[in-house]
Motif scaffolding. Structure first.
Motif, short mmCIF file in Angstrom:
data_model
loop_
_atom_site.label_atom_id
_atom_site.label_comp_id
_atom_site.label_asym_id
_atom_site.label_seq_id
_atom_site.Cartn_x
_atom_site.Cartn_y
_atom_site.Cartn_z
N UNK A 101 0.88 -1.44 -0.06
CA UNK A 101 0.13 -0.17 -0.02
C UNK A 101 0.84 1.28 -0.02
N UNK A 102 0.42 2.31 -0.90
CA UNK A 102 1.29 3.51 -0.78
C UNK A 102 0.14 4.58 -0.52
N UNK A 103 0.55 5.75 0.11
CA UNK A 103 -0.29 6.81 0.27
C UNK A 103 -0.23 7.79 -0.90
N UNK A 104 -1.51 8.18 -1.46
CA UNK A 104 -1.71 8.94 -2.39
C UNK A 104 -1.85 10.49 -2.17
N UNK A 105 -2.38 10.61 -0.80
CA UNK A 105 -2.57 12.02 -0.42
C UNK A 105 -1.86 12.14 0.72
N UNK A 106 -1.85 13.53 1.36
CA UNK A 106 -0.98 13.70 2.48
C UNK A 106 -1.85 13.58 3.71
N UNK A 107 -1.58 13.47 5.13
CA UNK A 107 -2.37 13.55 6.18
C UNK A 107 -2.69 14.82 6.69
N UNK A 108 -2.21 16.07 5.63
CA UNK A 108 -2.50 17.36 6.24
C UNK A 108 -3.82 18.00 6.01
N UNK A 109 -4.39 17.14 4.96
CA UNK A 109 -5.72 17.46 4.63
C UNK A 109 -6.68 16.17 4.60
N UNK A 110 -7.72 16.41 4.83
CA UNK A 110 -8.83 15.16 4.71
C UNK A 110 -9.15 15.07 3.34
N UNK A 111 -9.15 13.65 3.08
CA UNK A 111 -9.35 13.52 1.63
C UNK A 111 -10.29 12.04 1.41
N UNK A 112 -11.27 12.23 0.46
CA UNK A 112 -12.13 10.93 0.23
C UNK A 112 -12.97 10.88 -0.83
N UNK A 134 -7.08 9.56 -11.01
CA UNK A 134 -7.85 9.29 -9.90
C UNK A 134 -8.26 10.63 -9.37
N UNK A 135 -9.94 10.91 -9.51
CA UNK A 135 -10.43 12.05 -9.00
C UNK A 135 -10.71 11.55 -7.35
N UNK A 136 -11.02 12.88 -6.60
CA UNK A 136 -11.57 12.64 -5.19
C UNK A 136 -11.71 14.07 -4.69
N UNK A 137 -12.58 14.14 -3.54
CA UNK A 137 -12.77 15.15 -2.69
C UNK A 137 -11.58 15.43 -1.64
N UNK A 138 -11.19 16.66 -1.64
CA UNK A 138 -10.55 17.21 -0.47
C UNK A 138 -10.82 18.44 0.16
N UNK A 139 -10.52 18.56 1.56
CA UNK A 139 -10.74 20.00 2.30
C UNK A 139 -9.53 20.60 2.22
N UNK A 140 -9.24 21.51 1.38
CA UNK A 140 -7.81 22.13 1.09
C UNK A 140 -8.01 23.74 0.99
N UNK A 186 -10.34 17.07 -6.82
CA UNK A 186 -8.62 17.19 -7.28
C UNK A 186 -8.77 15.90 -8.17
N UNK A 187 -7.63 16.02 -8.75
CA UNK A 187 -7.03 14.60 -9.38
C UNK A 187 -5.76 14.36 -9.43
N UNK A 188 -5.41 13.01 -9.42
CA UNK A 188 -4.08 12.54 -9.63
C UNK A 188 -3.67 11.99 -10.57
N UNK A 189 -2.37 12.08 -11.17
CA UNK A 189 -2.24 11.28 -12.44
C UNK A 189 -1.40 10.15 -11.90
N UNK A 190 -1.98 8.99 -11.92
CA UNK A 190 -1.38 7.60 -11.39
C UNK A 190 -0.21 7.42 -12.03
N UNK A 191 0.14 7.55 -13.21
CA UNK A 191 1.24 7.04 -14.17
C UNK A 191 2.39 8.30 -13.92
#
Length: 577
Positions: A460-471, A482-488, A514-519
């Motif tokens: 398992x690898x962390x995709x987001x930081x623990x400084x913000x709530x993401x889900x 990967x699209x996701x919601x985050x409180x930033x 927000x969006x993350x490019x997984x590659x």
């Protein structure tokens, strides 16, 4: 059943679910069906004492055996009431406006109860109320939940209310302990400081304090002397906990499972009390549900969007998007199902079932025809949120012990892939190729972090930081994003912390997509154009340009002809009417 048999069964009564007992020398009072009942201590057919629609609980009998005090919800909040033990109209004794739980009687006939009225916090204090005058007196003790007095006016009480999560063998900071105190003393004394688990419900008899404790792994009856020494164990139940013990005339009545038992102190004998209720058990009748969607607990759409599976009242139904048959999947009775959803093929359903006594995964025919198939058999605690992979080979799920699992469907074998020390896992999402699982995991600061699990490397690898709530993770159709919601976003509506109406910052729109490019290379489709990524011309524009090149002369001629026609029209109609 013949009518004569029905009459005999009614005369014998029916077994019920019994709670919170209280007893005198020859009478046992308990709660069942939301009412209070009375039965001889030897057992038999019980007599109903209360009939109000409000719930009555926590009965206690006065030292002279004439008065029954209890907690009831007659006018809204839990308050203390009293009535003759032989029956009669209840009289309200307290007006706290919030919880008032009866504990016992004092030696002089006052009702001892716990309340939060005077604390201003979630802690409880104890008070007494005189059934004759209605006078209330607060005990000068903080965090006192329930207790009992000895014959010399010394109080033995439980510090802190019951641990709210009902966790068994809990040994944390809110574990209940037994203390002693007498009026005039500056400090109370902890009698169970030697044990870090739970000790509660103290009862006084013949120089000893009897109480319930989980010192051997299950809540059982124990006793100690007035100073906390000479510890003895009196019952040795395993599994079911001793609940709501109450002492009277040298015997202790308590709840074990759905039954009541009595422990005779002098004889050191423990026995069940056989009780029957003379009741019509109206709550067991079949009822027509007029608004079944009010009881809906889960709904999921079929892969092709032509059907929806609904879970309500522990039953599973498949409804078509248009006209068609409503099908019920699974066994119609004796089994409770949770969170049914379609498997990728659309022909089978995945659901959690209680058929074996544990919460296990099963597959059900979506058309309601055929038997279910058990997919797991290793359940130990409650499981949640089974999410099948797109290829149907895996089922990701988590459980009450905060463990994340992968169930291999073909082998019917589960493998734990992660644990969470803080809170439960949430929001599981599979990649389109079924090679990766993204899930929400609480960090040590309680913020949700998105993690990605690789089935090939089993890491398992962390995709987001623990400084913000993401889900709320969701893959793009090609699996590259990967699209996701985050409180930033922390733009406060309050410009400054001064002023009568501006006490502190106020963040009202912290969540964005927000969006993350997984590659690591795929560009977001929403990124603005720049010198390296100029705006691409639309295909329709290119086609129009080619047509204009080919037919440019003809279009120009048509435009000129139209202009000439307009000029002629104006000349002809220039005079007007």
């Amino acid at each position: 059943m013949p009518f004569a048999a029905l009459v005999l069964a009614a005369a014998a009564g029916t077994v019920g679910y019994y709670r919170t007992p209280a007893l005198t020398s020859d009478t046992l009072v308990f709660a069942a069906e939301g009412d209070l009942w009375r039965v001889p201590i030897a057992g038999g057919l019980a007599q109903r004492l209360t009939t109000h629609l409000g719930e009555e609980t926590n009965p206690a009998i006065s030292p002279d055996g004439a008065t029954l005090a209890f907690t009831a919800r007659y006018e809204g909040p839990d308050e203390v009431y009293a009535m003759p033990l032989s029956g009669g109209p209840p009289v309200r004794l307290t007006y706290e406006g919030m919880q008032a739980a009866v504990a016992s009687f004092t030696p002089d006939g006052k009702v001892l109860y716990g309340t939060r009225r005077f604390t201003g916090t979630l802690d409880e204090q104890m008070a007494t109320v005189d059934p004759k005058s209605g006078a209330v007196e607060l005990l000068p003790l903080a965090q006192a939940h329930n207790g009992t007095y000895d014959d010399r006016g010394r109080l033995f009480f439980t510090r802190l209310p019951k641990q709210p999560s009902n966790t068994k063998r809990y040994k944390g900071g809110t574990a209940q302990t037994i203390w002693t105190w007498k009026d005039g003393e500056k400090e109370a004394k902890n009698l169970t400081a030697d044990f870090t688990g739970t000790s509660r419900s103290p009862m006084w008899w013949s120089g000893r304090v009897y109480f319930a404790s989980d010192r051997d792994g299950t809540m059982n009856l124990w006793s100690m002397d007035a100073s906390g020494g000479d510890l003895r164990q009196h019952t040795k139940h395993s599994g079911w906990d001793v609940l709501s013990p109450s002492l009277g005339a040298g015997r202790i009545a308590y709840q074990l499972g759905a039954d009541l038992r009595v422990f005779d102190i002098a004889k050191s004998e423990d026995r069940p009390v056989e009780i029957r209720l003379a009741s019509d058990f109206d709550q067991l009748r079949e009822r027509w549900v007029k608004a079944p969607m009010d009881f809906l607990t889960a709904s999921h759409i079929a892969p092709k969007g032509d059907r929806v599976v609904l879970t309500a009242y522990g039953k599973v139904f498949v409804a078509p998007a248009g006209p068609g048959r409503l099908a019920q999947a699974g066994k119609p009775s004796a089994v409770r199902y949770r969170d049914a959803k379609f498997l990728p093929d659309g022909d089978e359903l995945l659901a959690l079932s209680t058929e074996t006594g544990e919460t296990e995964f099963v597959s059900l025919p979506a058309n309601g025809v055929g038997e279910s198939e058990k997919l797991s058999s290793d359940g130990k605690v409650l499981r949640w949120e089974g999410v099948p992979s797109p290829d149907g080979k895996w089922i990701a799920h988590h459980d009450k012990d905060r463990q994340l699992w992968l169930l291999e469907v073909s082998a019917k074998r589960s493998t734990r892939i992660d644990t969470s020390p803080a809170e439960d896992f949430s929001e599981l999402a599979w990649s389109p190729d079924s090679k990766h699982l993204v899930y929400g995991k609480p960090a040590s600061n309680q913020f949700r972090q998105l993690m990605i699990y690789d089935l090939a490397t089993k890491k398992s690898t962390a995709l987001t930081t623990d400084r913000y709530d993401s889900g709320s993770p969701s893959f793009s159709p090609d699996g590259k994003l990967l699209y996701f919601l985050s409180d930033r976003v922390f733009d406060s509506l309050v410009g400054q912390p001064w002023g009568p109406r501006q006490p502190e910052p106020f963040f009202d729109r912290v969540t964005k997509i927000y969006v993350i490019a997984l590659d690591g290379t795929t560009r977001s489709p929403f990124a603005p154009p720049d010198e390296l990524h100029p705006k691409e011309a639309k295909k329709d524009d290119k086609k129009e340009d080619k047509k204009d090149d080919k037919n440019g002369d003809k279009k120009d001629e048509k435009k000129d002809d139209k202009k000439d026609e307009k000029k002629d029209d104006k000349k002809a109609g220039g005079g007007g009417w």
